[in-house]
Design a protein around this motif. Structure first.
Motif, PDB file in Angstrom:
ATOM      1  N   ASN A 298       0.876  -1.208  -0.003  1.00 45.00           N
ATOM      2  CA  ASN A 298      -0.028   0.056   0.063  1.00 45.00           C
ATOM      3  C   ASN A 298       0.818   1.014  -0.079  1.00 45.00           C
ATOM      4  OD1 ASN A 298       0.910  -0.551   2.860  1.00 45.00           O
ATOM      5  ND2 ASN A 298      -0.887   0.764   3.456  1.00 45.00           N
ATOM      6  N   VAL A 299       2.046   1.136   0.530  1.00 39.72           N
ATOM      7  CA  VAL A 299       3.118   2.259   0.538  1.00 39.72           C
ATOM      8  C   VAL A 299       3.422   2.405  -1.220  1.00 39.72           C
ATOM      9  CG1 VAL A 299       5.436   3.085   1.136  1.00 39.72           C
ATOM     10  CG2 VAL A 299       3.846   1.822   2.782  1.00 39.72           C
ATOM     11  N   CYS A 300       3.599   1.575  -1.798  1.00 41.05           N
ATOM     12  CA  CYS A 300       4.035   1.618  -3.324  1.00 41.05           C
ATOM     13  C   CYS A 300       2.538   2.266  -4.057  1.00 41.05           C
ATOM     14  CB  CYS A 300       3.992   0.420  -3.759  1.00 41.05           C
ATOM     15  SG  CYS A 300       5.518  -0.759  -3.116  1.00 41.05           S
ATOM     16  N   MET A 301       1.343   1.835  -3.659  1.00 42.07           N
ATOM     17  CA  MET A 301       0.309   2.464  -4.116  1.00 42.07           C
ATOM     18  C   MET A 301      -0.103   3.836  -3.845  1.00 42.07           C
ATOM     19  SD  MET A 301      -0.902  -0.079  -6.109  1.00 42.07           S
ATOM     20  CE  MET A 301      -2.296   0.748  -6.622  1.00 42.07           C
ATOM     21  N   ASN A 302       0.737   4.510  -2.902  1.00 44.43           N
ATOM     22  CA  ASN A 302       0.639   5.797  -2.783  1.00 44.43           C
ATOM     23  C   ASN A 302       0.536   6.610  -3.882  1.00 44.43           C
ATOM     24  OD1 ASN A 302      -0.396   5.412  -0.079  1.00 44.43           O
ATOM     25  ND2 ASN A 302       1.296   5.598   1.035  1.00 44.43           N
ATOM     26  N   CYS A 303       1.531   6.214  -4.659  1.00 42.92           N
ATOM     27  CA  CYS A 303       2.173   6.818  -5.792  1.00 42.92           C
ATOM     28  C   CYS A 303       1.531   6.291  -7.018  1.00 42.92           C
ATOM     29  CB  CYS A 303       3.652   7.093  -5.739  1.00 42.92           C
ATOM     30  SG  CYS A 303       4.247   7.988  -4.467  1.00 42.92           S
ATOM     31  N   HIS A 304       1.495   5.026  -6.975  1.00 43.07           N
ATOM     32  CA  HIS A 304       1.123   4.096  -8.196  1.00 43.07           C
ATOM     33  C   HIS A 304      -0.201   3.984  -8.525  1.00 43.07           C
ATOM     34  CE1 HIS A 304       5.063   3.207  -9.681  1.00 43.07           C
ATOM     35  NE2 HIS A 304       5.569   2.862  -8.549  1.00 43.07           N
ATOM     36  N   LYS A 305      -1.430   4.629  -7.675  1.00 41.81           N
ATOM     37  CA  LYS A 305      -2.464   4.765  -8.279  1.00 41.81           C
ATOM     38  C   LYS A 305      -2.601   5.817  -9.264  1.00 41.81           C
ATOM     39  CE  LYS A 305      -5.386   4.063  -3.972  1.00 41.81           C
ATOM     40  NZ  LYS A 305      -6.030   4.595  -2.994  1.00 41.81           N
ATOM     41  N   SER A 306      -1.609   6.740  -9.429  1.00 43.07           N
ATOM     42  CA  SER A 306      -1.697   7.587 -10.588  1.00 43.07           C
ATOM     43  C   SER A 306      -0.310   7.286 -11.502  1.00 43.07           C
ATOM     44  CB  SER A 306      -1.508   9.123  -9.926  1.00 43.07           C
ATOM     45  OG  SER A 306      -2.674   9.212  -9.053  1.00 43.07           O
ATOM     46  N   ILE A 307       0.456   6.724 -11.192  1.00 39.47           N
ATOM     47  CA  ILE A 307       1.293   6.327 -12.081  1.00 39.47           C
ATOM     48  C   ILE A 307       1.441   5.097 -12.341  1.00 39.47           C
ATOM     49  CG2 ILE A 307       4.315   6.321 -12.232  1.00 39.47           C
ATOM     50  CD1 ILE A 307       4.317   8.188  -9.790  1.00 39.47           C
ATOM     51  N   TYR A 308       0.678   4.728 -13.439  1.00 38.20           N
ATOM     52  CA  TYR A 308       0.371   3.783 -14.102  1.00 38.20           C
ATOM     53  C   TYR A 308       1.366   2.871 -15.209  1.00 38.20           C
ATOM     54  CZ  TYR A 308      -1.607   6.508 -17.709  1.00 38.20           C
ATOM     55  OH  TYR A 308      -1.736   7.539 -18.645  1.00 38.20           O
ATOM     56  N   GLU A 309       2.208   3.960 -15.697  1.00 39.14           N
ATOM     57  CA  GLU A 309       3.251   3.734 -16.820  1.00 39.14           C
ATOM     58  C   GLU A 309       4.481   4.521 -16.444  1.00 39.14           C
ATOM     59  OE1 GLU A 309       2.269   4.585 -20.704  1.00 39.14           O
ATOM     60  OE2 GLU A 309       1.168   6.684 -20.307  1.00 39.14           O
ATOM     61  N   TYR A 310       5.505   4.202 -16.941  1.00 37.46           N
ATOM     62  CA  TYR A 310       6.946   4.785 -16.991  1.00 37.46           C
ATOM     63  C   TYR A 310       7.313   5.162 -18.055  1.00 37.46           C
ATOM     64  CZ  TYR A 310      11.973   5.521 -15.912  1.00 37.46           C
ATOM     65  OH  TYR A 310      13.029   6.196 -15.940  1.00 37.46           O
ATOM     66  N   LYS A 311       7.382   6.725 -18.127  1.00 42.37           N
ATOM     67  CA  LYS A 311       7.545   7.385 -19.335  1.00 42.37           C
ATOM     68  C   LYS A 311       9.194   7.750 -19.557  1.00 42.37           C
ATOM     69  CE  LYS A 311       3.171   9.321 -19.240  1.00 42.37           C
ATOM     70  NZ  LYS A 311       2.092  10.724 -19.320  1.00 42.37           N
ATOM     71  N   GLY A 312      10.009   7.598 -18.335  1.00 44.13           N
ATOM     72  CA  GLY A 312      11.468   7.650 -18.547  1.00 44.13           C
ATOM     73  C   GLY A 312      11.712   9.375 -18.715  1.00 44.13           C
ATOM     74  N   PRO A 313      12.891   9.520 -18.924  1.00 46.81           N
ATOM     75  CA  PRO A 313      13.748  10.814 -18.997  1.00 46.81           C
ATOM     76  C   PRO A 313      13.188  11.290 -20.395  1.00 46.81           C
ATOM     77  CG  PRO A 313      15.433   8.988 -19.192  1.00 46.81           C
ATOM     78  CD  PRO A 313      14.179   8.442 -18.695  1.00 46.81           C
TER      79      PRO A 313
END
Length: 457
Positions: A298-313
């Motif tokens: 659930n600590v990971c999901m604090n951010c990854h609810k919104s960050i569903y893909e990695y866009k990189g630099p």
């Protein structure tokens, strides 16, 4: 003699042929490179009513936390939102201006579509952005309406096909065939030159005789007959064996450099390095507990609810990342593993209750007879995590940085100066030691940090 002259002329012909083929290969390679560099890259222009580049920056700053372009998140997907509202609801830009600047006011006014959206998303009003001008909103809408950028692929000749540069270059098969022909001609030429020189020598009365090899004593026999050499060899062998046996036994239980493969790939380089996430945000128990703890999902999901893909630099993955397979698609696939483990429904933005345990592989593991307390070192001693765990902000795959041996711990207790300033825990100890021994710099060793019972009890 005539035959010898013919062979010399043929050798000259082979040399000229070799030179011409080499020049042809060099010219072909140059033409390929020049054509590849000269190939123009054209991008279609489109009138989107705003600046999509500036709009992307505004979107990431204000909208990306709750919205994505092509999928539902906390709010609806925003790809082509202006066109969809115009065609489906008969609403134009003026409605969007009012909604973005004061969504709560539009809901209170009784606007039908505003209340529809409000009720659809659990009666959660969108954050108002009164500071955004109409021009800023036009730029954001231009970004949401812009087509997805087509990746630019560098034009280069590959090992199995022809150059696509459009410059009419020679295929790699022809170049490899020419190289094989060059080496074949070189072998034939050297063989003919050798034969020619022998013929010239025989024609001038010089007899070519192979030197008979001298009969030598075998090395093993000469070694067996030298008793002193045998004695020295045995001594060196015994000493070397004892050294390697001692070194091997000394490494038992030392896992420095250990980097196991985890069920879900987690990049400390991206989280702690690029995004500057504090170590104790995830490992919060390190402040108050003996163990640093494994963060719950659930600590990971604090951010990854919104960050569903990695866009990189923005500049794209580095050459090292591509070589190791660390692409944007790879990281996005690992986020999907997290969703599966925690039971998160991406489409409906809710938990399903169907969760699975993640079998993380432990890396740092002290023996059971050794006592170590994280809170004592982190909260009281104020020691940085990197002191023991190394530069985790640079590690793609976390590994055991330090040996974690008793000697390594003792040296740290002897050499590390305790931070006394603004640290009430040590103020009394430092005061007593200063009175009794005149200690100016305080170390753990001076406070009994070398006593066996401190770590073994």
């Amino acid at each position: 003699m005539k035959q010898v002259l013919n062979r010399i002329q043929f050798s000259r012909f082979l040399s000229l042929t070799l030179l011409l083929v080499t020049q042809l290969i060099a010219f072909s390679s140059f033409s390929q490179d020049a054509a590849a560099e000269a190939a123009p890259v054209e991008e279609p222009a489109a009138d989107l009513g705003g600046d999509p580049v500036n709009g992307k920056q505004l979107f990431n700053q204000n909208c990306a936390a709750c919205h994505a372009l092509n999928r539902k998140m906390t709010g609806p997907a925003l790809a082509n939102v202006e066109t969809r509202l115009s065609e489906n609801e008969g609403l134009g830009k003026e409605w969007l201006y009012k909604w973005i600047k004061n969504s709560a006011g539009m809901i209170a006014s009784g606007d039908a579509y505003a209340n529809k959206i409000y009720n659809e998303y659990n009666q959660s009003a969108m954050t108002a952005f009164p500071t955004l001008s109409n021009e800023d909103i036009d730029n954001i809408l231009a970004y949401t309406a812009a087509p997805a950028p087509t990746p630019k692929v560098a034009v280069a000749a590959t090992g199995g096909g022809e150059s696509t540069s459009g410059g009419g270059g020679v295929s790699n098969e022809i170049i490899l065939g020419a190289l094989a022909l060059v080496f074949g001609l070189l072998v034939v030429m050297l063989f003919l030159v050798n034969n020619t020189l022998r013929k010239i020598a025989e024609a001038n009365g010089v007899q070519v005789v192979k030197e008979a090899a001298k009969k030598r004593t075998p090395i093993w026999k000469a070694f067996a007959q030298n008793q002193f050499l045998i004695f020295c060899t045995v001594i060196v062998f015994l000493l070397g064996s004892a050294y390697f046996a001692y070194s091997w036994m000394s490494q038992i239980g030392i896992d420095q450099g250990y980097a196991p493969v985890q069920p879900i790939h987690y990049s400390h380089r991206i989280h702690a390095g690029v995004n500057k996430i504090e170590c104790q945000y995830c490992h919060s128990s390190a402040r108050v507990s003996k163990h640093s703890g494994i963060p719950s999902l659930n600590v990971c999901m604090n951010c990854h609810k919104s960050i569903y893909e990695y866009k990189g630099p923005a500049e794209g993955p580095s050459a090292d990342d591509l070589a190791n397979g660390y692409t944007n698609e790879f990281y996005t696939k690992e986020i999907k593993k997290l969703y599966k483990a925690v039971g998160w429904d991406e489409q409906n933005q809710q938990y399903t209750g169907d969760s699975q345990p993640v079998e993380w592989v432990r890396i740092h593991n002290l023996p059971d007879f050794a006592y170590f307390n994280h809170s004592q070192h982190v909260s009281v001693g104020k020691i940085e995590c990197q002191t023991c765990h190394g530069p985790v902000e640079e590690m793609e795959i976390i590994y055991q940085y330090s040996p974690l041996t008793m000697g390594w711990c003792i040296n740290c207790h002897r050499e590390t100066e305790v931070q006394v300033a603004d640290n009430e825990y040590y103020s009394k100890i430092h005061e007593e030691l200063s009175k009794k021994y005149g200690v100016e710099k305080l170390t753990a060793a001076q406070m009994g940090g070398l006593e066996c019972g401190k770590c073994h009890y």
